[in-house]
Design a protein around this motif. Structure first.
Motif, PDB file in Angstrom:
ATOM      1  N   VAL B  74      44.900  12.708  -5.276  1.00 59.57           N
ATOM      2  CA  VAL B  74      45.486  11.380  -5.066  1.00 59.57           C
ATOM      3  C   VAL B  74      44.377  10.347  -4.935  1.00 59.57           C
ATOM      4  O   VAL B  74      43.192  10.685  -4.885  1.00 59.57           O
ATOM      5  N   ASP B  75      44.753   9.108  -4.843  1.00 56.18           N
ATOM      6  CA  ASP B  75      43.788   8.041  -4.640  1.00 56.18           C
ATOM      7  C   ASP B  75      43.414   7.937  -3.155  1.00 56.18           C
ATOM      8  O   ASP B  75      44.247   8.181  -2.280  1.00 56.18           O
ATOM      9  N   SER B  76      42.149   7.578  -2.898  1.00 60.30           N
ATOM     10  CA  SER B  76      41.713   7.416  -1.505  1.00 60.30           C
ATOM     11  C   SER B  76      42.631   6.496  -0.725  1.00 60.30           C
ATOM     12  O   SER B  76      42.882   6.702   0.472  1.00 60.30           O
ATOM     13  N   ALA B  77      43.127   5.483  -1.422  1.00 60.00           N
ATOM     14  CA  ALA B  77      43.976   4.502  -0.744  1.00 60.00           C
ATOM     15  C   ALA B  77      45.225   5.161  -0.157  1.00 60.00           C
ATOM     16  O   ALA B  77      45.724   4.746   0.888  1.00 60.00           O
ATOM     17  N   LEU B  78      45.698   6.189  -0.834  1.00 61.40           N
ATOM     18  CA  LEU B  78      46.893   6.863  -0.336  1.00 61.40           C
ATOM     19  C   LEU B  78      46.585   7.635   0.957  1.00 61.40           C
ATOM     20  O   LEU B  78      47.416   7.709   1.869  1.00 61.40           O
ATOM     21  N   VAL B  79      45.371   8.184   1.025  1.00 68.26           N
ATOM     22  CA  VAL B  79      44.959   8.865   2.257  1.00 68.26           C
ATOM     23  C   VAL B  79      44.928   7.856   3.395  1.00 68.26           C
ATOM     24  O   VAL B  79      45.468   8.105   4.488  1.00 68.26           O
ATOM     25  N   HIS B  80      44.312   6.708   3.137  1.00 67.94           N
ATOM     26  CA  HIS B  80      44.281   5.656   4.154  1.00 67.94           C
ATOM     27  C   HIS B  80      45.697   5.217   4.519  1.00 67.94           C
ATOM     28  O   HIS B  80      46.012   4.981   5.678  1.00 67.94           O
ATOM     29  N   HIS B  81      46.525   5.125   3.506  1.00 67.13           N
ATOM     30  CA  HIS B  81      47.897   4.690   3.729  1.00 67.13           C
ATOM     31  C   HIS B  81      48.633   5.621   4.694  1.00 67.13           C
ATOM     32  O   HIS B  81      49.281   5.176   5.639  1.00 67.13           O
ATOM     33  N   TYR B  82      48.508   6.912   4.454  1.00 70.62           N
ATOM     34  CA  TYR B  82      49.246   7.856   5.297  1.00 70.62           C
ATOM     35  C   TYR B  82      48.593   8.098   6.648  1.00 70.62           C
ATOM     36  O   TYR B  82      49.263   8.289   7.655  1.00 70.62           O
ATOM     37  N   PHE B  83      47.255   8.124   6.670  1.00 69.22           N
ATOM     38  CA  PHE B  83      46.594   8.604   7.880  1.00 69.22           C
ATOM     39  C   PHE B  83      45.629   7.619   8.524  1.00 69.22           C
ATOM     40  O   PHE B  83      45.357   7.734   9.712  1.00 69.22           O
ATOM     41  N   GLY B  84      45.085   6.694   7.748  1.00 67.89           N
ATOM     42  CA  GLY B  84      44.121   5.767   8.332  1.00 67.89           C
ATOM     43  C   GLY B  84      42.697   6.211   8.056  1.00 67.89           C
ATOM     44  O   GLY B  84      42.356   6.553   6.938  1.00 67.89           O
ATOM     45  N   THR B  85      41.878   6.213   9.109  1.00 67.93           N
ATOM     46  CA  THR B  85      40.455   6.542   8.949  1.00 67.93           C
ATOM     47  C   THR B  85      40.231   8.044   8.881  1.00 67.93           C
ATOM     48  O   THR B  85      41.132   8.847   9.104  1.00 67.93           O
ATOM     49  N   LYS B  86      38.981   8.385   8.649  1.00 68.35           N
ATOM     50  CA  LYS B  86      38.577   9.791   8.643  1.00 68.35           C
ATOM     51  C   LYS B  86      38.929  10.469   9.966  1.00 68.35           C
ATOM     52  O   LYS B  86      39.448  11.586   9.975  1.00 68.35           O
ATOM     53  N   ASP B  87      38.674   9.785  11.074  1.00 67.13           N
ATOM     54  CA  ASP B  87      39.010  10.368  12.376  1.00 67.13           C
ATOM     55  C   ASP B  87      40.501  10.637  12.500  1.00 67.13           C
ATOM     56  O   ASP B  87      40.923  11.630  13.093  1.00 67.13           O
ATOM     57  N   GLU B  88      41.287   9.746  11.952  1.00 71.27           N
ATOM     58  CA  GLU B  88      42.741   9.942  12.054  1.00 71.27           C
ATOM     59  C   GLU B  88      43.214  11.069  11.136  1.00 71.27           C
ATOM     60  O   GLU B  88      44.132  11.814  11.485  1.00 71.27           O
ATOM     61  N   VAL B  89      42.574  11.193   9.986  1.00 64.45           N
ATOM     62  CA  VAL B  89      42.885  12.350   9.134  1.00 64.45           C
ATOM     63  C   VAL B  89      42.497  13.631   9.861  1.00 64.45           C
ATOM     64  O   VAL B  89      43.226  14.620   9.853  1.00 64.45           O
ATOM     65  N   PHE B  90      41.343  13.576  10.508  1.00 68.43           N
ATOM     66  CA  PHE B  90      40.884  14.748  11.252  1.00 68.43           C
ATOM     67  C   PHE B  90      41.883  15.122  12.340  1.00 68.43           C
ATOM     68  O   PHE B  90      42.221  16.295  12.528  1.00 68.43           O
ATOM     69  N   ALA B  91      42.358  14.115  13.060  1.00 71.63           N
ATOM     70  CA  ALA B  91      43.340  14.373  14.115  1.00 71.63           C
ATOM     71  C   ALA B  91      44.594  15.031  13.538  1.00 71.63           C
ATOM     72  O   ALA B  91      45.132  15.982  14.113  1.00 71.63           O
ATOM     73  N   ALA B  92      45.030  14.547  12.385  1.00 74.58           N
ATOM     74  CA  ALA B  92      46.221  15.125  11.765  1.00 74.58           C
ATOM     75  C   ALA B  92      45.952  16.561  11.312  1.00 74.58           C
ATOM     76  O   ALA B  92      46.813  17.438  11.429  1.00 74.58           O
ATOM     77  N   ALA B  93      44.739  16.799  10.812  1.00 74.45           N
ATOM     78  CA  ALA B  93      44.386  18.154  10.377  1.00 74.45           C
ATOM     79  C   ALA B  93      44.314  19.107  11.571  1.00 74.45           C
ATOM     80  O   ALA B  93      44.727  20.265  11.498  1.00 74.45           O
ATOM     81  N   ILE B  94      43.779  18.607  12.684  1.00 76.48           N
ATOM     82  CA  ILE B  94      43.755  19.395  13.912  1.00 76.48           C
ATOM     83  C   ILE B  94      45.178  19.787  14.291  1.00 76.48           C
ATOM     84  O   ILE B  94      45.470  20.938  14.609  1.00 76.48           O
ATOM     85  N   GLU B  95      46.034  18.801  14.239  1.00 76.22           N
ATOM     86  CA  GLU B  95      47.418  19.033  14.633  1.00 76.22           C
ATOM     87  C   GLU B  95      48.029  20.150  13.783  1.00 76.22           C
ATOM     88  O   GLU B  95      48.663  21.065  14.296  1.00 76.22           O
TER      89      GLU B  95
END
Lengths: 223, 223
Positions: B74-95
């Motif tokens: 997907v496009d990076s923008a979509l990652v930002h759209h769903y999760f926000g920053t790298k830290d927030e993606v990390f938090a979601a991955a932890i979860e």
């Protein structure tokens, strides 16, 4: 376990039965340095302390023999001369960092009664002291992220530390039990000093000792 | 932070309690993606799984939102759209990685008797399964080496996990005790799966459970 020369930074040759380099262990490269003003025991100590600091601050990955040499104010060749490869420098740095832990067999020496508490108290004291904590955390970090570092730690912790502790115990599966005890203390260190999870991070050391001592006592002294 | 000129869909405001973006919780970025074929629940799941894999294999440091996007197709923008920053993606991955752990309160639900053994058995089962072990180890590695990751873990572990566990316990200092129990299981995981210290690394899981269960029982159910 190796018998002999355990006084100095002794035999850390845990990388298997390769290198038939002689009976003097990893610091077996015999040729003295040519740069007189940077050699000798002082240079060796400086290198070791620089190595410990570099590994602690930069991590295993980003530490190089060249960087250690620079920090110690010596030539890279001298680092190789005294210690060998990066892994061997790391092993020596681990040994230096674990010096407090090497006293543990003495802590055990006073008999079974109160053993768990003595040990818990000793561990916490080592971890509470920033000077001994920093290099231990650095080793944990390195071992978690680099198999080479994990391997060095595995050999060292087992041969120099846990097996010696186990020898002093009068329980079945003594090494296994010593590992359970050690793993608990390592885990507490992670929670308290790295993740800093409250309330454990701010708990009174005495309160931790009080809770943990019976666990260590059971592992190390009760069948 | 300004809400404006972020490239893709939606603001990536992750720096605190600013952005009054709406009442829909952390994934509050409301505007749907423009690229129909990569959006929707499937894309979100793909991003999350890619993130978990990237963090697990490359570590926190070397993982980027761009890399996650690429792995998810997907496009990076979509990652930002769903999760926000790298830290927030990390938090979601932890979860996602801790999903097995979120069952723990249920494990506790069956009452005090045999609690230590149930919990030990549950932990060991999660760790013995390579599919659940890998992301947990990745999180430990990241937390040990990056304060940002440690912070995310601290918040998550405490709020989502340990405090919920503690609520179900009938002992004083319940969160503190839950942390002692968790720290022990984490330490065992380090020794067994990372350092691979023998004999613990090859020990029969039942033997570990047998030794550890009384410890957890005492921490979580005995005053």
């Amino acid at each position: 376990m190796t018998g002999g020369a355990t006084d100095g930074p002794g035999p850390t040759d845990d990388s298997g039965p390769s290198s038939p380099a002689g009976p003097t262990g990893p610091k077996r490269r015999g040729r003295p340095s040519r740069t007189a003003d940077t050699s000798g025991p002082d240079a060796r100590t400086r290198i070791l302390e620089a190595a410990r600091t570099e590994f602690a601050e930069r991590g295993y990955d980003r530490t190089s023999v060249r960087g250690i040499a620079k920090a110690a104010g010596v030539d890279s060749a001298l680092v190789h001369h005294y210690f060998g490869t990066k892994d061997e420098v790391f092993a020596a740095a681990i040994e230096l960092s674990f010096e407090p832990a090497l006293v543990i067999p003495d802590v055990l020496g006073d008999g079974t009664e109160g053993l768990g508490e003595r040990l818990a108290r000793y561990f916490i004291a080592v971890w509470e002291n920033p000077a001994s904590r920093a290099p231990l955390l650095a080793i944990m970090r390195s071992a978690l992220t680099h198999e080479a570092a994990a391997k060095v730690l595995r050999g060292f912790v087992l041969r120099r530390l846990l097996e010696r502790v186990a020898e002093g115990l009068d329980v079945p599966d003594a090494t296994f039990r010593a590992e359970l005890a050690a793993s608990h203390m390592i885990g507490i260190a992670m929670f308290r000093y790295v993740i800093r999870a409250e309330p454990l991070a701010s708990a009174d050391p005495e309160k931790i000792i009080e809770m943990v001592a019976p666990t260590l006592q059971r592992y190390l002294a009760e069948i």
